[in-house]
Design a protein around this motif. Structure first.
Motif, mmCIF file in Angstrom:
data_model
loop_
_atom_site.group_PDB
_atom_site.id
_atom_site.type_symbol
_atom_site.label_atom_id
_atom_site.label_comp_id
_atom_site.label_asym_id
_atom_site.label_seq_id
_atom_site.Cartn_x
_atom_site.Cartn_y
_atom_site.Cartn_z
ATOM 1 N N GLY A 368 5.230 -32.779 -3.401
ATOM 2 C CA GLY A 368 6.053 -32.739 -3.999
ATOM 3 C C GLY A 368 7.024 -31.338 -5.083
ATOM 4 O O GLY A 368 5.797 -30.703 -5.122
ATOM 5 N N PRO A 369 7.843 -31.783 -5.374
ATOM 6 C CA PRO A 369 9.024 -30.227 -5.767
ATOM 7 C C PRO A 369 8.473 -30.090 -7.138
ATOM 8 O O PRO A 369 7.590 -31.625 -8.086
ATOM 9 C CB PRO A 369 10.343 -30.670 -5.922
ATOM 10 C CG PRO A 369 10.254 -32.292 -5.960
ATOM 11 C CD PRO A 369 9.436 -32.744 -4.838
ATOM 12 N N VAL A 370 8.175 -28.802 -7.386
ATOM 13 C CA VAL A 370 7.895 -29.309 -9.229
ATOM 14 C C VAL A 370 9.349 -28.948 -10.134
ATOM 15 O O VAL A 370 9.365 -26.878 -10.376
ATOM 16 C CB VAL A 370 6.297 -28.641 -10.124
ATOM 17 C CG1 VAL A 370 6.332 -28.274 -11.711
ATOM 18 C CG2 VAL A 370 5.573 -28.772 -9.383
ATOM 19 N N PHE A 371 10.055 -29.598 -10.917
ATOM 20 C CA PHE A 371 11.132 -29.243 -11.903
ATOM 21 C C PHE A 371 10.339 -28.491 -13.052
ATOM 22 O O PHE A 371 9.541 -29.270 -14.351
ATOM 23 C CB PHE A 371 11.941 -30.230 -11.733
ATOM 24 C CG PHE A 371 12.393 -30.652 -10.482
ATOM 25 C CD1 PHE A 371 12.981 -30.150 -9.570
ATOM 26 C CD2 PHE A 371 11.892 -31.931 -10.317
ATOM 27 C CE1 PHE A 371 13.644 -30.711 -8.522
ATOM 28 C CE2 PHE A 371 12.403 -32.394 -8.761
ATOM 29 C CZ PHE A 371 13.323 -31.237 -8.124
ATOM 30 N N VAL A 372 10.528 -27.483 -13.013
ATOM 31 C CA VAL A 372 10.812 -26.855 -14.676
ATOM 32 C C VAL A 372 11.411 -26.907 -15.866
ATOM 33 O O VAL A 372 12.332 -26.368 -15.550
ATOM 34 C CB VAL A 372 10.072 -25.135 -14.281
ATOM 35 C CG1 VAL A 372 8.883 -25.510 -15.656
ATOM 36 C CG2 VAL A 372 8.774 -26.303 -13.204
ATOM 37 N N GLY A 373 11.632 -26.941 -17.149
ATOM 38 C CA GLY A 373 12.343 -26.246 -17.707
ATOM 39 C C GLY A 373 13.301 -27.303 -18.766
ATOM 40 O O GLY A 373 12.376 -27.792 -19.453
ATOM 41 N N SER A 374 14.120 -27.279 -19.812
ATOM 42 C CA SER A 374 14.555 -27.843 -20.735
ATOM 43 C C SER A 374 14.893 -29.430 -19.986
ATOM 44 O O SER A 374 15.616 -29.139 -19.169
ATOM 45 C CB SER A 374 15.410 -27.663 -21.575
ATOM 46 O OG SER A 374 16.681 -27.086 -20.676
ATOM 47 N N PRO A 375 14.911 -30.182 -21.333
ATOM 48 C CA PRO A 375 15.389 -31.184 -20.647
ATOM 49 C C PRO A 375 17.175 -31.468 -19.296
ATOM 50 O O PRO A 375 17.676 -32.307 -18.467
ATOM 51 C CB PRO A 375 16.457 -32.325 -21.819
ATOM 52 C CG PRO A 375 15.008 -31.668 -22.949
ATOM 53 C CD PRO A 375 14.897 -30.339 -22.449
ATOM 54 N N ALA A 376 18.392 -30.312 -20.001
ATOM 55 C CA ALA A 376 18.938 -30.190 -18.885
ATOM 56 C C ALA A 376 18.808 -29.649 -17.696
ATOM 57 O O ALA A 376 19.048 -30.081 -16.609
ATOM 58 C CB ALA A 376 20.400 -29.407 -20.435
#
Length: 462
Positions: A368-376
């Motif tokens: 699956g994908p990995v989403f990285v970052g701040s909550p927004a």
């Protein structure tokens, strides 16, 4: 109106489920899977974040395709050691009130009569919060563990599953009338015999002549999860599934699969909305994008590429140890799972994968994908994924346990809630009503389970 995003936690009663090597991370506690406190604590965290459910994967057999040996799986803790998922549920149900439990059980090696009783028992004990992830297996090592030479052919396993489901539907839906149990102390009658029906089943793979041992539970049939997206799997999902788990690295892969699944439901006489589709994803969250990227970089320093290829070899039936790291992965069709191979060969014609890229990608979050970052940033990515693919939500895998889930509750849930894309409270009722709305605690026509309920079954059996 914008779709409300649903979340399941994707776990397994093992070490480093979809993140081989991350068990070595100093904050990872997945090696505590053997303790009840790990699971009860996780359940309470998820309920605090109003997750719809905890989806617990399972596998029978060991990943021994890579190098033709179980050694790599054992070295890297690639889904071994692994304990039984069903035995976790009662403890977690005791410390929660709303969290659902989707439990993977392989029907290929599970006699249907005692299995039906176990699921009814869990539906009683959870007060209607149990679901079953229907799988038929993909490892020859599991078949050999059960005394067979090899597993059945891929499509043949779905034929077996059709017969299996008809049998358990009869037990769950038709053996006991709703008013069979009267518990009449004065008359000394607990159950009215005329309200309990003997089930006779003579199918191509299973035969049975018995009364279901358990009285009806809130849901009767557990919420039905399914994960196959091969042509045969889509047809099966269209007829039977309520929640479908899909996995793939991009919206270009997932979108067409979701559309195919909804068409399969319509072809079976149901509505496309009768399916809740969950896409696998992993998120890495922090207060800022920079801090989240630093966290991911830290995680990646612990990954096991050997473990990732060990998993991928088991999922696809292809021995990745025999391929050069920069070799392009080409499609092979066999009797292992089909989806994982399709994901890296033909599902997205614009993407060519090398073995090295597969190892890097699978090492955190599986395929699956990995989403990285701040909550927004992560909320933006998830919303875009939902809007582009028509999925209903996500099965969230972890990188570091339970940190990933704690971060979702702390950072992501409030952001999605602020945007009006996440529920502010659990809906009342059992799991099926939480997912599909009031008055839907039990399966209704045209779902095939409903045809076996009540007097219609008794008439058909006599």
């Amino acid at each position: 109106m914008a779709k409300e995003i649903r979340l399941n936690a994707f776990e397994m009663n093992t070490v480093g489920h979809q993140a081989p090597g991350l068990w070595r991370h100093p904050r990872d506690r997945s090696a505590d899977y053997r303790t009840l406190s790990y699971w009860t604590g996780l359940a309470q965290t998820l309920e605090r974040g109003r997750f719809d459910g905890l989806f617990i994967a399972d596998v029978l057999g060991i990943y021994d395709v890579f190098g033709g040996s179980p050694d790599a799986a054992l070295r890297t803790a690639s889904q071994v050691p692994v304990d039984d998922p069903l035995l976790l549920v009662s403890a977690m149900a005791a410390v929660t009130r709303n969290l659902g439990f989707g439990i993977t059980v392989n029907l290929s090696y599970e006699p249907p009569y005692p299995f039906a009783r176990r699921m009814t028992t869990l539906d009683h004990l959870t007060e209607g919060r149990i679901g079953w992830n229907i799988v038929t297996g993909y490892l020859d090592s599991a078949a050999k563990a059960m005394g067979l030479d090899r597993q059945r052919g891929h499509d043949d396993r779905y034929d077996v599953a059709e017969d299996y489901l008809e049998l358990v539907y009869k037990l769950w839906e038709g053996s006991w009338d709703d008013d069979a149990v009267v518990a009449d102390r004065a008359a000394g009658i607990f159950t009215r015999p005329e309200k309990v029906h003997r089930i006779r089943h003579d199918g191509p793979f299973y035969q049975l002549d018995a009364i279901h041992l358990s009285e009806p539970s809130l849901q009767r049939t557990p919420v039905l999860y399914q994960a196959g997206t091969s042509p045969k799997g889509r047809g099966f999902a269209g007829r039977h599934a309520e929640c479908v788990f899909v996995s793939g690295p991009s919206t270009q892969v997932i979108g067409p699969r979701v559309a195919d699944l909804r068409r399969a439901a319509v072809a079976a006489g149901r509505q496309g909305s009768d399916l809740k589709v969950f896409s696998m994803a992993t998120v890495v969250l922090a207060e800022t994008d920079r801090a989240a990227q630093a966290k991911l970089d830290d995680y990646r320093s612990y990954v096991s590429h050997e473990g990732a290829l060990t998993l991928m070899s088991g999922w696809t039936g292809v021995d990745f140890s025999q391929l050069a790291l920069d070799q392009e992965v080409r499609h092979v069709e066999n009797d292992a799972g089909r989806t994982a191979m399709d994901n890296i060969t033909r599902a997205d014609p614009n993407r060519i994968w090398t073995v090295r890229e597969v190892a890097e990608h699978v090492a955190i979050g599986g395929i699956g994908p990995v989403f990285v970052g701040s909550p927004a940033t992560v909320a933006d990515a998830l919303i875009q994924w939902v809007d582009a693919t028509d999925v209903d939500g996500f099965n969230m895998a972890y990188a570091v346990a339970p940190e990933t889930f704690e971060d979702i509750v702390e950072f992501l849930v409030p952001e999605l809630e602020r945007r009006g894309r996440y529920k502010r409270a659990y809906a009342p009722g059992p799991l099926r009503e939480k997912l599909f709305g009031p008055g839907r605690a039990r399966l209704a026509p045209p779902h095939p389970a409903a045809r076996w309920r009540g007097r219609a079954l008794a008439d058909a059996a006599e």
